[in-house]
Design a protein around this motif. Structure first.
Motif, PDB file in Angstrom:
ATOM      1  N   ILE A   1      27.297  60.809  57.066  1.00 16.61           N
ATOM      2  CA  ILE A   1      26.277  60.216  56.210  1.00 16.61           C
ATOM      3  C   ILE A   1      26.800  60.216  54.776  1.00 16.61           C
ATOM      4  N   ASP A   2      26.789  59.047  54.136  1.00 17.92           N
ATOM      5  CA  ASP A   2      27.333  58.958  52.778  1.00 17.92           C
ATOM      6  C   ASP A   2      26.283  59.317  51.727  1.00 17.92           C
ATOM      7  N   VAL A   3      26.693  59.280  50.471  1.00 20.33           N
ATOM      8  CA  VAL A   3      25.806  59.697  49.387  1.00 20.33           C
ATOM      9  C   VAL A   3      24.627  58.752  49.198  1.00 20.33           C
ATOM     10  N   GLN A   4      24.712  57.563  49.775  1.00 22.99           N
ATOM     11  CA  GLN A   4      23.605  56.615  49.729  1.00 22.99           C
ATOM     12  C   GLN A   4      22.651  56.781  50.913  1.00 22.99           C
ATOM     13  N   GLY A   5      23.008  57.689  51.840  1.00 24.61           N
ATOM     14  CA  GLY A   5      22.172  57.914  53.009  1.00 24.61           C
ATOM     15  C   GLY A   5      22.512  57.040  54.199  1.00 24.61           C
ATOM     16  N   LYS A   6      23.571  56.218  54.103  1.00 24.27           N
ATOM     17  CA  LYS A   6      23.950  55.363  55.218  1.00 24.27           C
ATOM     18  C   LYS A   6      24.718  56.166  56.260  1.00 24.27           C
ATOM     19  N   GLU A   7      24.432  55.907  57.535  1.00 21.62           N
ATOM     20  CA  GLU A   7      25.069  56.614  58.640  1.00 21.62           C
ATOM     21  C   GLU A   7      26.230  55.810  59.211  1.00 21.62           C
ATOM     22  N   TYR A   8      27.251  56.539  59.641  1.00 19.39           N
ATOM     23  CA  TYR A   8      28.432  55.931  60.259  1.00 19.39           C
ATOM     24  C   TYR A   8      28.820  56.754  61.484  1.00 19.39           C
ATOM     25  N   TYR A   9      29.166  56.099  62.562  1.00 23.00           N
ATOM     26  CA  TYR A   9      29.752  56.815  63.686  1.00 23.00           C
ATOM     27  C   TYR A   9      31.122  57.362  63.274  1.00 23.00           C
ATOM     28  N   ASP A  10      31.365  58.621  63.608  1.00 26.56           N
ATOM     29  CA  ASP A  10      32.655  59.255  63.324  1.00 26.56           C
ATOM     30  C   ASP A  10      33.621  58.866  64.441  1.00 26.56           C
ATOM     31  N   GLY A  11      34.178  57.665  64.324  1.00 24.88           N
ATOM     32  CA  GLY A  11      34.950  57.072  65.413  1.00 24.88           C
ATOM     33  C   GLY A  11      36.320  57.668  65.638  1.00 24.88           C
ATOM     34  N   VAL A  12      36.772  58.544  64.736  1.00 24.27           N
ATOM     35  CA  VAL A  12      38.054  59.227  64.939  1.00 24.27           C
ATOM     36  C   VAL A  12      37.880  60.742  64.869  1.00 24.27           C
TER      37      VAL A  12
ATOM     38  N   MET B   1      38.663  57.460  68.755  1.00 23.29           N
ATOM     39  CA  MET B   1      38.631  58.759  69.418  1.00 23.29           C
ATOM     40  C   MET B   1      37.349  59.476  69.000  1.00 23.29           C
ATOM     41  N   LEU B   2      36.278  59.168  69.696  1.00 22.36           N
ATOM     42  CA  LEU B   2      34.974  59.735  69.379  1.00 22.36           C
ATOM     43  C   LEU B   2      34.916  61.218  69.736  1.00 22.36           C
ATOM     44  N   PRO B   3      34.011  61.972  69.114  1.00 22.34           N
ATOM     45  CA  PRO B   3      33.796  63.349  69.569  1.00 22.34           C
ATOM     46  C   PRO B   3      33.416  63.378  71.046  1.00 22.34           C
ATOM     47  N   LEU B   4      33.782  64.440  71.728  1.00 24.16           N
ATOM     48  CA  LEU B   4      33.426  64.567  73.137  1.00 24.16           C
ATOM     49  C   LEU B   4      31.914  64.551  73.329  1.00 24.16           C
ATOM     50  N   ALA B   5      31.179  64.904  72.277  1.00 24.31           N
ATOM     51  CA  ALA B   5      29.727  64.947  72.351  1.00 24.31           C
ATOM     52  C   ALA B   5      29.079  63.563  72.359  1.00 24.31           C
ATOM     53  N   ALA B   6      29.828  62.522  72.072  1.00 25.67           N
ATOM     54  CA  ALA B   6      29.262  61.173  72.077  1.00 25.67           C
ATOM     55  C   ALA B   6      28.683  60.857  73.449  1.00 25.67           C
ATOM     56  N   THR B   7      27.499  60.268  73.479  1.00 25.64           N
ATOM     57  CA  THR B   7      26.868  59.894  74.733  1.00 25.64           C
ATOM     58  C   THR B   7      27.381  58.529  75.196  1.00 25.64           C
ATOM     59  N   SER B   8      27.029  58.168  76.421  1.00 22.83           N
ATOM     60  CA  SER B   8      27.385  56.834  76.912  1.00 22.83           C
ATOM     61  C   SER B   8      26.770  55.761  76.032  1.00 22.83           C
ATOM     62  N   GLU B   9      25.540  56.006  75.561  1.00 22.55           N
ATOM     63  CA  GLU B   9      24.873  55.051  74.677  1.00 22.55           C
ATOM     64  C   GLU B   9      25.624  54.933  73.351  1.00 22.55           C
ATOM     65  N   ASP B  10      26.113  56.049  72.830  1.00 21.88           N
ATOM     66  CA  ASP B  10      26.913  56.011  71.608  1.00 21.88           C
ATOM     67  C   ASP B  10      28.160  55.159  71.811  1.00 21.88           C
ATOM     68  N   ILE B  11      28.813  55.346  72.942  1.00 19.86           N
ATOM     69  CA  ILE B  11      30.048  54.614  73.224  1.00 19.86           C
ATOM     70  C   ILE B  11      29.784  53.115  73.261  1.00 19.86           C
ATOM     71  N   VAL B  12      28.703  52.716  73.910  1.00 25.51           N
ATOM     72  CA  VAL B  12      28.352  51.295  73.988  1.00 25.51           C
ATOM     73  C   VAL B  12      28.099  50.733  72.594  1.00 25.51           C
ATOM     74  N   LYS B  13      27.356  51.462  71.767  1.00 25.40           N
ATOM     75  CA  LYS B  13      27.063  50.997  70.406  1.00 25.40           C
ATOM     76  C   LYS B  13      28.328  50.886  69.574  1.00 25.40           C
TER      77      LYS B  13
END
Length: 462
Positions: free
Chosen positions: A40-51, A423-435
């Motif tokens: 989450i950046d300083v503006q409050g925007k969220e990003y998937y941690d894709g690596v 290389m997503l975290p192992l905790a990523a769900t199947s739904e996260d992967i699709v998104k």
């Protein structure tokens, strides 16, 4: 410049692997916090941690088990030296780690990061043969396109010219053999790759046969050469390498800094082919992405060669100020707890399949060449003409363009040249992967449309 943190960064900091002129000329992203698989950046925007924050985060950010473990340890002690003292977390983690390592690796030497873990292994292998009376065994053999770190010893067994050429006058000499995951092997048809692997093994044996008396060890990234662009090795190659190094009495060092702790679908990549190396180097995911820590684990035989009276000078004279840091070891213990309590490896298998299926779509894209996947590790190669295996001109910076475009859709990824890394975290769900794959798809479409000047409604036209 959007905030004072960016101003301070550009005034005082020097970033790794970064051309700072371009960095300072452009607006940069400032991360303030994180939760789960998102930054989450300083503006409050969220990003998937894709690596996974450079391949280190396994269980997500702010995982309650890891947070609690570090806080509990902090209430006791943050750090004590291991020179002449024992600390509880370092002792416990060594035991717990040996229980999940490939069988036969029984001794744990702590250091700070992947490079230092490999430096330890190189020095340990060298000194082992000195103690064994085979003093001519001083050199190392590595694969083409190898990457094992950025310290002088690790660069000396590295094979990526872009990273290493400027330092060549400082390095010791190593021997290199072609890798079945090297670039030219990815230009041959799929049904010919196993044959290419056999050719590489024959070349390896020829070098081992001629030079084994001067070779202390061979170092290899098992299954995947990560920094080379996630280049994958054919099935059976690693096992054959282990057999050859045993045959010619050369120590095998498995660099699992990138592949360790579930990344390939098993706890360690060596386990896919039931291989026990003489040494294994670990870092990155070892603490779940929370604290710097590294391990070089080895066999009882190698450990015993260093035992003796003080006057024999067999001691391994190597160490780090933060060796066995209690906070880091507490986090590493907690990470193993999460693996067990949340059945991480078992739950990973269907998610790996979701990832595989989701990547299929990209294979029809005109500007996407080979897609390389090993467990949760993905490298997507961009090519100007995949039919002719023609790369984009380097000045086009295609990989970087895709990564920048992906940020606009809420996905942070990295590139290695024109290979886009996911290389997503192992905790990523199947739904996260699709998104995430949907975001990546949009980035590809935008960048590829810029190349052609056309706005395709059918992305398969790319």
């Amino acid at each position: 410049m959007n905030n004072r943190w960016e101003e301070l960064d550009k005034q005082y900091l020097w970033h790794p692997f970064t051309q700072m002129q371009g960095w300072c000329e452009n607006e940069q992203l400032v991360i303030e916090r994180a939760q789960g698989v998102k930054l989450i950046d300083v503006q409050g925007k969220e990003y998937y941690d894709g690596v996974s924050s450079l391949w280190v985060n396994l269980h997500g950010h702010r995982h309650p088990t890891l947070d609690a473990a570090i806080k509990a340890q902090l209430d006791k002690v943050a750090h004590t030296t291991m020179l002449g003292l024992i600390n509880q977390p370092a002792s416990e983690y060594a035991k717990r780690l040996v229980e999940v390592l490939p069988k036969g690796l029984t001794k744990v030497f702590y250091s700070d990061d992947g490079s230092t873990a490999v430096e330890v292994a190189l020095k340990m292998a060298f000194q082992y043969w000195q103690h064994k009376g085979q003093t001519s065994k001083q050199k190392f053999i590595a694969l083409a396109n190898a990457y094992h770190g950025d310290t002088i010893g690790t660069v000396s067994v590295g094979g990526i010219d872009l990273f290493h050429r400027v330092f060549k006058p400082m390095l010791f000499t190593s021997k290199y053999v072609p890798s079945p995951s090297c670039y030219h092997c990815h230009l041959v048809p799929e049904n010919e790759k196993s044959q290419c692997g056999q050719v590489c093994l024959q070349q390896l044996e020829a070098v081992l046969k001629e030079h084994h008396q001067e070779l202390a060890g061979m170092i290899i990234e098992p299954l995947v050469q990560a920094a080379a662009g996630m280049l994958t090795q054919p099935k059976g190659y690693l096992k054959a390498v282990r057999e050859l190094t045993k045959k010619y009495n050369v120590l095998l060092i498995a660099d699992e800094v990138a592949t360790g702790f579930g990344r390939t679908g098993k706890m360690f990549a060596c386990m896919h082919e039931d291989v026990t190396p003489d040494m294994i180097t670990l870092s990155k995911g070892i603490t779940g992405g929370y604290m710097p820590l590294a391990v070089t684990a080895t066999t009882e035989e190698i450990y015993q060669a260093f035992l003796g009276a003080p006057t024999e000078y067999k001691t391994f004279y190597h160490g780090h100020s933060y060796t066995g840091n209690p906070l880091a070891c507490a986090a590493a213990i907690a990470s193993l707890d999460v693996f067990a309590e949340e059945n991480v490896l078992e739950n990973l298998q269907p998610k790996i399949e979701v990832l595989r299926q989701g990547l299929e779509k990209f294979k029809s894209y005109r500007f996407i060449g080979e897609i390389r996947q090993c467990g949760t590790i993905v490298g997507i190669e961009l090519m100007l003409d995949k039919a002719q295996k023609t790369p984009f001109p380097p000045e086009k910076l295609m990989g970087g363009g895709v990564c920048q475009k992906a940020r606009e859709y809420g996905l942070i990824i990295r590139n290695i040249g024109d290979v886009v890394i996911l290389m997503l975290p192992l905790a990523a769900t199947s739904e996260d992967i699709v998104k995430v794959l949907e975001m990546l798809d949009k980035a590809f479409q935008d960048v590829f449309a810029d190349i052609t000047g056309e706005n395709y409604s059918d992305p398969c036209a790319f």
